[in-house]
Design an enzyme around this catalytic site. Structure first.
Site, short mmCIF file in Angstrom:
data_model
loop_
_atom_site.label_atom_id
_atom_site.label_comp_id
_atom_site.label_asym_id
_atom_site.label_seq_id
_atom_site.Cartn_x
_atom_site.Cartn_y
_atom_site.Cartn_z
N GLU A 62 40.08 48.47 37.90
CA GLU A 62 41.41 47.87 38.06
C GLU A 62 41.95 47.43 36.70
OE1 GLU A 62 40.32 44.98 41.45
OE2 GLU A 62 42.36 44.50 40.82
N ASP A 66 45.20 49.09 35.06
CA ASP A 66 46.34 48.22 34.75
C ASP A 66 46.80 48.46 33.31
OD1 ASP A 66 47.96 45.59 35.09
OD2 ASP A 66 46.69 45.20 33.35
N ASN A 131 45.45 47.01 44.14
CA ASN A 131 44.20 47.02 43.37
C ASN A 131 43.56 48.40 43.38
OD1 ASN A 131 44.64 44.32 42.99
ND2 ASN A 131 43.14 43.62 44.49
N GLU A 134 45.47 50.76 41.09
CA GLU A 134 45.10 50.53 39.69
C GLU A 134 43.73 51.15 39.38
OE1 GLU A 134 47.27 46.37 38.37
OE2 GLU A 134 45.36 46.25 39.40
#
Lengths: 247, 247
Positions: A62, A66, A131, A134
């Protein structure tokens, strides 16, 4: 020694086969290293560790995903809006990578269906969708590198959703915009709304939006108006693939 | 019509020649598109605009460079520290890309000397060094793409400065660490400290650190202790290029 999640999960070879197919469908091609994607869909509740005792779940991916999303969106906005200053670019990016938007992206790809977890999927909050999205982006970066990861983000995020006018809040209603467009282009349209509560406690509505008698989008929400707006938004973006860079 | 900053600044062709050489030195190769780097060193006080009225200065490039730094450092930390969870990775990255650290990086490359500005350089605050470093990274990304930008960040940031133990705060004094290392390796060392106030109002000290009778680093600070620590840190990193990935 490197761990192999494929070994760990060997007993579920049929499930793995399905997983491979599903990932291939999402990516649009075969993954090079399936185990990275396996990790991107492993919830911490599985409590899996590698031979060195490091936890195997999607949380670290994640973080990576990101960072890659932020970088790709930053470079897109930089080139797309030469008049935007630093503050403007920062604000626009935060709209694209908002929690809400990432959740929507994860839901559209139905990523939750791929999760390995000991928690029943109904007990997850909304944020699991974003989540997982990502983590998927992080996995693509590791599997294929930046260029490829950028292509995926263009295909799944930028082309369908990053419209500067929308981000600037200039578009109020997608339904009115879509109707206007249909009238200008001499196209017929039809919102076919029906009650579709399914297994939900709350009343839900579904809508099928047809343009020139062909269903172009579907949506489901807790009110007729919301469902229509959602379907309109999807249809609107489906018809405006004006960024040809990655086709 | 696309603007050409080279035309705008045509009258200063000699200065441009120097600029080209300086940038080449920093990058380690010739830039493909010098005008992008020119922009990375143009302060807003120059008040330059392109033919469409868009401001030409380094502020937008800072945004882009910041995003690229974050992405590259994220992927490095992800691979380097398999035991670190999301929170750990986030914390470590924020240390690497801290304002203070970026300022240090900008100062080491003496980026301020390249700035085109109507403000005397003595009037800039500390942060201009880091801002210019970010803008430079953004320019490299635009000029050469992600892979190349990643190489530059490895060379200038990760290899010399990203040491996990240091980031975790396990190293208290670089001076004691360096002395310990010299003793273990049977090397002689000498801290040659002298007062060097120069044009500053405040008292300053400079230090030349020699190992085996060869000067390996220099530093300047407001106390003897600070200057010695700074020189030790520089020497320490110069001697531990253990990441061979990008050599």
């Amino acid at each position: 020694m490197k761990y192999s999640i494929r070994n760990i999960l060997n007993s579920r070879s049929k499930a793995n086969g399905n997983f491979f197919m599903e990932i291939t469908k999402i990516l649009g091609h075969k993954p090079k290293n399936t185990s990275i994607y396996k990790k991107a869909f492993t919830h911490r509740s599985m409590n899996i560790k590698d031979s060195e005792g490091n936890a195997i779940n999607y949380e670290r991916l994640e973080f990576l995903g990101d960072a890659m999303l932020s970088a790709v969106i930053a470079s897109h906005l930089y080139l797309e809006v030469p008049s935007g200053d630093e503050g403007y670019l920062t604000k626009m990016r935060s709209k694209v990578v908002s929690r809400e938007h990432l959740n929507e992206l994860g839901k559209e790809l139905n990523l939750l269906s791929l999760v390995e977890s000991k928690i029943p999927s109904g007990q997850f909050g909304e944020n699991i969708h974003g989540n997982l999205f990502e983590a998927l982006v992080g996995a693509i970066f590791l599997d294929r590198g930046y260029k490829h990861c950028e292509k995926f983000i263009y295909k799944r995020v930028i082309i369908p959703y990053v419209d500067i006018e929308t981000l600037e809040g200039k578009v109020i209603s997608y339904k009115s915009l879509l109707i206007e467009w249909c009238q200008k282009e001499k196209k017929t349209f039809d919102y076919n709304v029906y009650e579709d509560t399914g297994n939900d406690d709350v009343r839900h509505f579904s809508v099928k939006l047809s343009i020139d008698e062909k269903v172009v989008s579907k949506a489901r929400a807790t009110s007729k108006k919301k469902a229509e707006e959602k379907a309109s938004k999807r249809a609107f973006f489906a018809f405006q693939n004006r960024i040809s860079q990655f086709k």
